[in-house]
Design an enzyme around this catalytic site. Sequence first.
Site, mmCIF file in Angstrom:
data_model
loop_
_atom_site.group_PDB
_atom_site.id
_atom_site.type_symbol
_atom_site.label_atom_id
_atom_site.label_comp_id
_atom_site.label_asym_id
_atom_site.label_seq_id
_atom_site.Cartn_x
_atom_site.Cartn_y
_atom_site.Cartn_z
ATOM 1 C CD GLN A 183 8.860 -5.096 -1.437
ATOM 2 O OE1 GLN A 183 9.408 -5.248 -2.395
ATOM 3 N NE2 GLN A 183 8.545 -3.914 -1.115
ATOM 4 C CB THR A 244 -15.515 5.318 -11.335
ATOM 5 O OG1 THR A 244 -16.805 5.446 -11.187
ATOM 6 C CG2 THR A 244 -15.085 4.727 -12.835
ATOM 7 C CB CYS A 330 8.851 1.671 3.680
ATOM 8 S SG CYS A 330 7.952 1.308 2.434
HETATM 9 C C1 LIG Z 1 4.749 -0.800 -0.777
HETATM 10 C C2 LIG Z 1 4.175 -1.788 0.329
HETATM 11 C C3 LIG Z 1 2.860 -1.438 0.633
HETATM 12 C C4 LIG Z 1 2.132 -0.473 0.510
HETATM 13 O O1 LIG Z 1 1.639 -0.429 -0.943
HETATM 14 P P1 LIG Z 1 1.004 0.932 -1.610
HETATM 15 O O2 LIG Z 1 0.379 0.178 -2.996
HETATM 16 O O3 LIG Z 1 1.881 1.952 -1.794
HETATM 17 O O4 LIG Z 1 -0.177 1.301 -0.593
HETATM 18 C C5 LIG Z 1 2.435 -2.545 1.313
HETATM 19 N N1 LIG Z 1 3.077 -3.772 1.764
HETATM 20 C C6 LIG Z 1 4.354 -3.763 1.365
HETATM 21 C C7 LIG Z 1 5.099 -5.212 1.850
HETATM 22 C C8 LIG Z 1 4.936 -3.083 0.764
HETATM 23 O O5 LIG Z 1 6.084 -3.192 0.252
#
Ligand SMILES: *Cc1c(COP(=O)(O)O)cnc(C)c1O
Length: 388
Positions: A183, A244, A330
């Site tokens: 974030q 890949t 989330c």
């Molecule tokens: C969205 C998020 C994730 C997960 O990311 P993905 O790329 O969707 O696996 C992990 N940590 C934080 C703090 C997030 O906001």
Amino acid sequence: MSSSPRIYLDYQATTPVDARVLEAMKPYFTEQFGNPSSISHEWGWRAQAGVDRARDQVAHGIGATSREILFTSGATESNNLAIQGVARAYETQGKHFITTRVEHKSVRDVFLYLEKKGFTVTWLDVDAQGCIDLEDLKRAIRKDTVMLSVIFANNEIGTIQPVKEIGKVCKEHKVFFHTDATQAAGKLPISVEEMGIDLLTFNAHKIYGPKGVGALYVRRKSPRVTLEPLVFGGGQERGLRSGTLNVPGVVGLGAAVELYERERTSERERVGKLADGLFEKLKDAYPDIKRNGHPSERLIENLSLAIPGVDAEALVGDLPGIAFSSGSACSSASLEPSYVLESIGLSEKQCQGTIRLSLGRFTTEAEIAIVTRGLIDAISRIRAKNRV
Ligand SMILES: *Cc1c(COP(=O)(O)O)cnc(C)c1O
């Protein structure tokens, strides 16, 4: 309502791909479709050049060197590789880890798994603003502590941890420091050197790049961090992440990071003003609304609002055209109260009355005006209904 508006205020869940990022990616789907591992012909070299450039862009964005960047399928994989990879590589030297109670599930669940496999984890509490206490951290460190993992900026409440101070404590005690900066990366200036970070996770889709691609920074010197791979195969990414590469995705991640570096200051100022303005108007209408998280050390686009007497699900249902998340944010697939909100001391009732709005690059003043009106009316409708 005649025609309901469609307004996206869930940028912390994901963002649209910026048109400029898409432009950078496009050639790598069609003309430059080569496999970067094909070292015997031009198609391979061209793809490799795209990946190299992206690696430089990503490294530059966090003050690292290109050789310290691994590409993955996203932040979840980066977090898994960082934590499980270190746990397995250093198992004979120590089996103690430290983390916090406000991590994203992709960190939290890895540690819960490690606990089942015989590792010991200390879970640091946070204060009412969502910050860990450095004295707690120092007390938690033991002789066999391998690594600390702390979320840089929280996805639910926006609190930014005192990363530089944490890095210093880790250096002093020779404990690796991993941070989930998903974030924060791009949005905030980050220097892995100045902040004493040894491993750092982020992805593309939270910063206007594509889904399904992420990066993991792994420090190569003072100290050098060793990882055991989770995925075996063709030996890509220095043998640490076989398979890949998603070349267009990687190119998009690089472009997204570079864009943010150029436009960060002006964008952040604009979005911050919109978010603060929205909060002030709501607060004028309903002085009992509380903004969760830290008052100043925060992601400016995050509005985690505890609204007394209002069920967040009801609010979401009342405003179908506006995209935002309720309490558990989330993980709203599950309806348990959010452990992040519980950790900052909210009661179950308060958790249920919490919504998260997150603004972003394409949020306009006109949209915020509509949302402000919509929320004020919806809260009044719901409260009136609850009174009868
Ligand atoms: C969205 C998020 C994730 C997960 O990311 P993905 O790329 O969707 O696996 C992990 N940590 C934080 C703090 C997030 O906001």
